[in-house]
Design a protein around this motif. Structure first.
Motif, PDB file in Angstrom:
ATOM      1  N   ALA A  17       0.837  -1.208   0.000  1.00 42.71           N
ATOM      2  CA  ALA A  17       0.000   0.000   0.000  1.00 42.71           C
ATOM      3  C   ALA A  17       0.870   1.256   0.000  1.00 42.71           C
ATOM      4  O   ALA A  17       0.574   2.235  -0.696  1.00 42.71           O
ATOM      5  CB  ALA A  17      -0.926  -0.009   1.226  1.00 42.71           C
ATOM      6  N   ALA A  18       1.962   1.216   0.766  1.00 46.42           N
ATOM      7  CA  ALA A  18       2.864   2.377   0.821  1.00 46.42           C
ATOM      8  C   ALA A  18       3.548   2.582  -0.527  1.00 46.42           C
ATOM      9  O   ALA A  18       3.709   3.714  -0.988  1.00 46.42           O
ATOM     10  CB  ALA A  18       3.896   2.182   1.930  1.00 46.42           C
ATOM     11  N   MET A  19       3.928   1.475  -1.179  1.00 48.16           N
ATOM     12  CA  MET A  19       4.554   1.573  -2.501  1.00 48.16           C
ATOM     13  C   MET A  19       3.579   2.182  -3.507  1.00 48.16           C
ATOM     14  O   MET A  19       3.948   3.047  -4.309  1.00 48.16           O
ATOM     15  CB  MET A  19       4.997   0.183  -2.978  1.00 48.16           C
ATOM     16  N   ALA A  20       2.343   1.749  -3.449  1.00 43.33           N
ATOM     17  CA  ALA A  20       1.328   2.269  -4.371  1.00 43.33           C
ATOM     18  C   ALA A  20       1.105   3.759  -4.117  1.00 43.33           C
ATOM     19  O   ALA A  20       0.970   4.547  -5.058  1.00 43.33           O
ATOM     20  CB  ALA A  20       0.027   1.487  -4.210  1.00 43.33           C
ATOM     21  N   LEU A  21       1.097   4.151  -2.854  1.00 45.31           N
ATOM     22  CA  LEU A  21       0.892   5.567  -2.505  1.00 45.31           C
ATOM     23  C   LEU A  21       2.002   6.438  -3.090  1.00 45.31           C
ATOM     24  O   LEU A  21       1.734   7.462  -3.724  1.00 45.31           O
ATOM     25  CB  LEU A  21       0.842   5.719  -0.980  1.00 45.31           C
ATOM     26  N   TYR A  22       3.247   6.004  -2.892  1.00 47.71           N
ATOM     27  CA  TYR A  22       4.372   6.809  -3.391  1.00 47.71           C
ATOM     28  C   TYR A  22       4.477   6.753  -4.910  1.00 47.71           C
ATOM     29  O   TYR A  22       4.776   7.752  -5.555  1.00 47.71           O
ATOM     30  CB  TYR A  22       5.688   6.384  -2.707  1.00 47.71           C
ATOM     31  N   ARG A  23       4.256   5.572  -5.491  1.00 47.96           N
ATOM     32  CA  ARG A  23       4.408   5.413  -6.946  1.00 47.96           C
ATOM     33  C   ARG A  23       3.229   6.032  -7.696  1.00 47.96           C
ATOM     34  O   ARG A  23       3.427   6.830  -8.613  1.00 47.96           O
ATOM     35  CB  ARG A  23       4.525   3.920  -7.273  1.00 47.96           C
ATOM     36  N   ASP A  24       2.008   5.686  -7.289  1.00 47.37           N
ATOM     37  CA  ASP A  24       0.833   6.055  -8.088  1.00 47.37           C
ATOM     38  C   ASP A  24       0.260   7.412  -7.687  1.00 47.37           C
ATOM     39  O   ASP A  24      -0.094   8.209  -8.547  1.00 47.37           O
ATOM     40  CB  ASP A  24      -0.244   4.973  -7.964  1.00 47.37           C
ATOM     41  N   THR A  25       0.147   7.661  -6.376  1.00 49.65           N
ATOM     42  CA  THR A  25      -0.477   8.906  -5.940  1.00 49.65           C
ATOM     43  C   THR A  25       0.517  10.056  -5.935  1.00 49.65           C
ATOM     44  O   THR A  25       0.219  11.146  -6.424  1.00 49.65           O
ATOM     45  CB  THR A  25      -1.083   8.735  -4.523  1.00 49.65           C
ATOM     46  N   LEU A  26       1.721   9.797  -5.421  1.00 44.02           N
ATOM     47  CA  LEU A  26       2.722  10.870  -5.358  1.00 44.02           C
ATOM     48  C   LEU A  26       3.594  10.913  -6.610  1.00 44.02           C
ATOM     49  O   LEU A  26       4.355  11.858  -6.807  1.00 44.02           O
ATOM     50  CB  LEU A  26       3.586  10.709  -4.099  1.00 44.02           C
ATOM     51  N   GLY A  27       3.502   9.908  -7.452  1.00 47.75           N
ATOM     52  CA  GLY A  27       4.214   9.929  -8.728  1.00 47.75           C
ATOM     53  C   GLY A  27       5.719   9.834  -8.610  1.00 47.75           C
ATOM     54  O   GLY A  27       6.453  10.386  -9.424  1.00 47.75           O
ATOM     55  N   ALA A  28       6.196   9.115  -7.596  1.00 51.24           N
ATOM     56  CA  ALA A  28       7.645   9.005  -7.385  1.00 51.24           C
ATOM     57  C   ALA A  28       8.183   7.709  -7.983  1.00 51.24           C
ATOM     58  O   ALA A  28       7.442   6.745  -8.197  1.00 51.24           O
ATOM     59  CB  ALA A  28       7.962   9.056  -5.887  1.00 51.24           C
ATOM     60  N   GLU A  29       9.497   7.718  -8.213  1.00 52.25           N
ATOM     61  CA  GLU A  29      10.175   6.517  -8.692  1.00 52.25           C
ATOM     62  C   GLU A  29      10.561   5.690  -7.464  1.00 52.25           C
ATOM     63  O   GLU A  29      11.167   6.220  -6.528  1.00 52.25           O
ATOM     64  CB  GLU A  29      11.433   6.963  -9.428  1.00 52.25           C
ATOM     65  N   ILE A  30      10.227   4.412  -7.476  1.00 44.63           N
ATOM     66  CA  ILE A  30      10.544   3.564  -6.320  1.00 44.63           C
ATOM     67  C   ILE A  30      11.327   2.338  -6.762  1.00 44.63           C
ATOM     68  O   ILE A  30      11.210   1.878  -7.889  1.00 44.63           O
ATOM     69  CB  ILE A  30       9.279   3.150  -5.525  1.00 44.63           C
ATOM     70  N   SER A  31      12.118   1.811  -5.811  1.00 51.81           N
ATOM     71  CA  SER A  31      12.922   0.618  -6.088  1.00 51.81           C
ATOM     72  C   SER A  31      12.085  -0.629  -5.842  1.00 51.81           C
ATOM     73  O   SER A  31      10.981  -0.554  -5.284  1.00 51.81           O
ATOM     74  CB  SER A  31      14.142   0.605  -5.165  1.00 51.81           C
ATOM     75  N   ALA A  32      12.624  -1.778  -6.224  1.00 47.04           N
ATOM     76  CA  ALA A  32      11.991  -3.046  -5.862  1.00 47.04           C
ATOM     77  C   ALA A  32      12.236  -3.300  -4.375  1.00 47.04           C
ATOM     78  O   ALA A  32      13.237  -2.851  -3.824  1.00 47.04           O
ATOM     79  CB  ALA A  32      12.594  -4.172  -6.688  1.00 47.04           C
ATOM     80  N   PRO A  33      11.324  -4.022  -3.709  1.00 46.83           N
ATOM     81  CA  PRO A  33      11.537  -4.334  -2.285  1.00 46.83           C
ATOM     82  C   PRO A  33      12.776  -5.209  -2.096  1.00 46.83           C
ATOM     83  O   PRO A  33      13.068  -6.055  -2.937  1.00 46.83           O
ATOM     84  CB  PRO A  33      10.280  -5.118  -1.893  1.00 46.83           C
ATOM     85  N   GLN A  34      13.489  -4.942  -0.993  1.00 44.46           N
ATOM     86  CA  GLN A  34      14.693  -5.716  -0.683  1.00 44.46           C
ATOM     87  C   GLN A  34      14.577  -6.221   0.755  1.00 44.46           C
ATOM     88  O   GLN A  34      14.361  -5.435   1.683  1.00 44.46           O
ATOM     89  CB  GLN A  34      15.915  -4.793  -0.825  1.00 44.46           C
ATOM     90  N   ASP A  35      14.715  -7.539   0.933  1.00 52.77           N
ATOM     91  CA  ASP A  35      14.687  -8.118   2.281  1.00 52.77           C
ATOM     92  C   ASP A  35      16.065  -7.997   2.909  1.00 52.77           C
ATOM     93  O   ASP A  35      17.059  -8.364   2.285  1.00 52.77           O
ATOM     94  CB  ASP A  35      14.304  -9.602   2.227  1.00 52.77           C
ATOM     95  N   LEU A  36      16.093  -7.498   4.150  1.00 55.12           N
ATOM     96  CA  LEU A  36      17.351  -7.420   4.900  1.00 55.12           C
ATOM     97  C   LEU A  36      17.180  -8.233   6.181  1.00 55.12           C
ATOM     98  O   LEU A  36      16.868  -7.678   7.243  1.00 55.12           O
ATOM     99  CB  LEU A  36      17.683  -5.964   5.248  1.00 55.12           C
ATOM    100  N   PRO A  37      17.382  -9.555   6.095  1.00 56.78           N
ATOM    101  CA  PRO A  37      17.127 -10.418   7.265  1.00 56.78           C
ATOM    102  C   PRO A  37      17.955 -10.027   8.485  1.00 56.78           C
ATOM    103  O   PRO A  37      17.484 -10.145   9.616  1.00 56.78           O
ATOM    104  CB  PRO A  37      17.504 -11.823   6.768  1.00 56.78           C
ATOM    105  N   GLU A  38      19.165  -9.531   8.247  1.00 62.57           N
ATOM    106  CA  GLU A  38      20.041  -9.159   9.368  1.00 62.57           C
ATOM    107  C   GLU A  38      19.441  -8.009  10.167  1.00 62.57           C
ATOM    108  O   GLU A  38      19.702  -7.842  11.356  1.00 62.57           O
ATOM    109  CB  GLU A  38      21.420  -8.765   8.821  1.00 62.57           C
TER     110      GLU A  38
END
Ligand code: CO
Length: 134
Positions: A17-38
């Protein structure tokens, strides 16, 4: 000692939902999600012309941001990340000045593959500070 603002991090309960908000509503460029288990988080970076926003979602049951989201169920500003030239030098100076480094004090590898560490929010006006060596 500190240089550029590398990013502002926002903890979010629903990463999609946060990605959609920034990408679609705010029109920003976003990266792919990255898991950081550490670090117990999944991160997405929003690229702005002058800095980045890090969207942080919990990963795993022992995630350090799970408690933050319990207190802030809708999400909230989680930390600021400042760039430093030499993280060990910076840590030495800050510890000498009375600041507390979280965890065992050793730098860990952060979202950009560079050494990071976190400073206690009580020592910085209630703001969790991340230092990243660039
Ligand atoms: Co960060």
């Amino acid at each position: 000692m500190i240089g550029r603002l590398n990013h502002v991090a926002i903890a979010v309960p629903d990463l999609a939902a946060a990605m959609a908000l920034y990408r679609d509503t705010l029109g920003a460029e976003i990266s792919a999600p990255q898991d950081l288990p550490e670090h117990g988080v999944t991160t997405v970076f929003v690229q702005l012309p002058n800095t980045r926003i890090e969207l942080l979602a919990p990963l795993g049951i022992a995630s350090p941001i799970a408690m933050f989201l319990e207190r802030n169920p809708g999400g909230g500003m989680h930390h600021l990340c400042y760039e430093v030239a030499d993280i060990v030098c910076s840590r030495t100076a800050l510890v000498k000045a009375g600041a507390r480094v979280l965890g065992d004090g050793a730098p860990k590898t952060g979202a950009h593959g560079k050494p990071v560490l976190f400073l206690h929010p009580k020592d910085f006006h209630g703001t969790l500070i991340e230092l990243e060596q660039v």
